[in-house]
Design a protein around this motif. Structure first.
Motif, PDB file in Angstrom:
ATOM      1  N   THR A 262      77.456  29.296  25.598  1.00  0.00           N
ATOM      2  CA  THR A 262      78.346  30.422  25.314  1.00  0.00           C
ATOM      3  C   THR A 262      79.438  30.510  26.372  1.00  0.00           C
ATOM      4  O   THR A 262      79.202  30.235  27.553  1.00  0.00           O
ATOM      5  N   LEU A 263      80.632  30.891  25.943  1.00  0.00           N
ATOM      6  CA  LEU A 263      81.737  31.221  26.846  1.00  0.00           C
ATOM      7  C   LEU A 263      82.027  32.695  26.624  1.00  0.00           C
ATOM      8  O   LEU A 263      82.557  33.072  25.576  1.00  0.00           O
ATOM      9  N   ASP A 264      81.641  33.528  27.589  1.00  0.00           N
ATOM     10  CA  ASP A 264      81.691  34.980  27.410  1.00  0.00           C
ATOM     11  C   ASP A 264      80.931  35.343  26.132  1.00  0.00           C
ATOM     12  O   ASP A 264      79.750  35.045  26.038  1.00  0.00           O
TER      13      ASP A 264
ATOM     14  N   ILE B 264      79.532  28.778  21.356  1.00  0.00           N
ATOM     15  CA  ILE B 264      80.280  27.520  21.233  1.00  0.00           C
ATOM     16  C   ILE B 264      79.745  26.637  20.108  1.00  0.00           C
ATOM     17  O   ILE B 264      80.516  26.048  19.344  1.00  0.00           O
TER      18      ILE B 264
ATOM     19  N   LEU C 165      86.025  28.959  19.911  1.00  0.00           N
ATOM     20  CA  LEU C 165      86.090  28.301  21.226  1.00  0.00           C
ATOM     21  C   LEU C 165      87.392  27.516  21.364  1.00  0.00           C
ATOM     22  O   LEU C 165      88.043  27.538  22.416  1.00  0.00           O
TER      23      LEU C 165
ATOM     24  N   LYS D  59      90.735  29.737  28.556  1.00  0.00           N
ATOM     25  CA  LYS D  59      89.754  30.261  29.510  1.00  0.00           C
ATOM     26  C   LYS D  59      88.915  29.123  30.093  1.00  0.00           C
ATOM     27  O   LYS D  59      88.344  29.260  31.173  1.00  0.00           O
ATOM     28  N   LEU D  60      88.811  28.023  29.336  1.00  0.00           N
ATOM     29  CA  LEU D  60      88.014  26.866  29.745  1.00  0.00           C
ATOM     30  C   LEU D  60      88.861  25.613  29.599  1.00  0.00           C
ATOM     31  O   LEU D  60      89.445  25.373  28.539  1.00  0.00           O
TER      32      LEU D  60
ATOM     33  N   GLU E 276      81.508  29.893  36.561  1.00  0.00           N
ATOM     34  CA  GLU E 276      82.530  30.931  36.518  1.00  0.00           C
ATOM     35  C   GLU E 276      83.864  30.316  36.908  1.00  0.00           C
ATOM     36  O   GLU E 276      83.954  29.119  37.178  1.00  0.00           O
TER      37      GLU E 276
ATOM     38  N   SER F 204      85.702  34.689  33.569  1.00  0.00           N
ATOM     39  CA  SER F 204      84.915  34.182  32.440  1.00  0.00           C
ATOM     40  C   SER F 204      83.624  33.549  32.943  1.00  0.00           C
ATOM     41  O   SER F 204      83.533  33.131  34.108  1.00  0.00           O
ATOM     42  N   THR F 205      82.635  33.479  32.055  1.00  0.00           N
ATOM     43  CA  THR F 205      81.363  32.851  32.386  1.00  0.00           C
ATOM     44  C   THR F 205      80.961  31.891  31.275  1.00  0.00           C
ATOM     45  O   THR F 205      80.963  32.255  30.096  1.00  0.00           O
ATOM     46  N   LEU F 206      80.640  30.672  31.654  1.00  0.00           N
ATOM     47  CA  LEU F 206      80.131  29.664  30.727  1.00  0.00           C
ATOM     48  C   LEU F 206      78.640  29.479  31.003  1.00  0.00           C
ATOM     49  O   LEU F 206      78.254  29.165  32.127  1.00  0.00           O
TER      50      LEU F 206
END
Length: 294
Positions: free
Chosen positions: A61-63, A67, A74, A155-156, A28, A2-4
């Motif tokens: 954004t998270l993927d 948000i 989210l 994911k976060l 990541e 995942s990417t924030l």
């Protein structure tokens, strides 16, 4: 993976305090340390990412999840352990996690029971599952907090000042648990305790007065200070004079006298000795000397 992505987040409170000032970061999977003194803006950033408050401007954004504009999405993939993790006083650890799993939408009773047992085992509290959470130590309550943050395959995961008030043994157990969790998801560890970041994180940022004043690896930040940190024991009445003449990173009492660390491109002589820098020097150099390395 995942990417924030956080771009130019800003937040000013009604009292005029600018808590976030154009904050930008990209994270990541893995443990990410957010270090800063109290009042730096860490909790404001964490609360914004946890959808507990809105930003004035910027994006996060998270993927593919926006948000700020789609907080409900989210929350489905968020695990959050706030600075003060409140517990219902008269229920057991098992009952608490079961209740929170229901709130997270896990409606199948068999699946929910298996999940709760798995999480209690993961945080080493299975044997205490029928004990009242009210009687737990600070470290045990924090482990319950991590267990609830893991509900729903997040994911976060955001943990805000998680080791404050823990004794050294509890802190070490908590470090091991966080390190295990951080292999598979993005974990943001917000803290003012340098040791937390040094022990756990390969990437970090330092915040001060609402701004990011460093973003990178702890090791790179330490290497940037090599040959530029010097120390000396001085008397208390000399401190002000040294503060005028040198860029003091930090001072702490040793045997009743201040031991000062200063930043200097060249050896300052005058009785100073060069020392190997550590992450505490990095932290204080960014906070106390007008960001001398920026």
């Amino acid at each position: 993976m995942s990417t924030l992505k956080i771009n130019n987040l800003s937040k000013t409170y009604a009292n005029g305090v600018k808590a976030l000032d154009n904050v930008s970061l990209e994270l990541e999977n893995g443990m990410f340390g957010l270090l800063g003194p109290n009042g730096a803006g860490k909790s404001s950033l964490m609360r914004t990412l946890a959808t507990l408050q809105e930003a004035d401007s910027g994006t996060a954004t998270l993927d593919d999840i926006d948000i700020l504009n789609d907080p409900a999405e989210l929350r489905k993939v968020l695990g959050y352990l706030p600075q003060e993790f409140g517990v219902y006083p008269r229920i057991t650890a098992e009952q608490l996690l079961t209740h929170l799993a229901i709130l997270k939408g896990i409606t199948n009773a068999k699946e929910r029971k298996e999940l709760v047992n798995y999480l209690l085992d993961k945080v080493n509290l299975y044997e205490k599952r029928n004990k009242s959470v009210k009687g737990f130590s600070g470290g045990m309550k924090q482990r319950v907090g991590i267990a609830q943050a893991l509900i729903g395959n997040p994911k976060l995961i955001i943990v805000d000042e998680p080791t404050a008030g823990l004794d050294p043994g509890e802190r070490n157990r908590f470090y091991n648990l966080l390190a295990d969790v951080g292999k598979e998801v993005i974990v943001i560890l917000s803290t003012h305790i340098v040791e937390d970041v040094r022990e756990l994180c390969t990437k970090m940022a330092i915040m001060n007065l609402g701004e990011i004043v460093y973003h990178g690896s702890p090791q790179s930040a330490i290497e940037a200070l090599n040959g530029k940190v010097f120390q000396k024991i001085v008397s208390r009445d000399q401190l002000q004079g040294y503060a005028t003449d040198y860029k003091i990173i930090s001072n702490k009492m040793v045997g009743g006298q201040p031991l000062i660390h200063v930043f200097s491109e060249e050896h300052p002589q005058n009785g100073f000795e060069q020392v190997a820098p550590d992450l505490e020097d990095v932290f204080f150099s960014r906070i106390n000397t007008s960001n001398v390395l920026v």
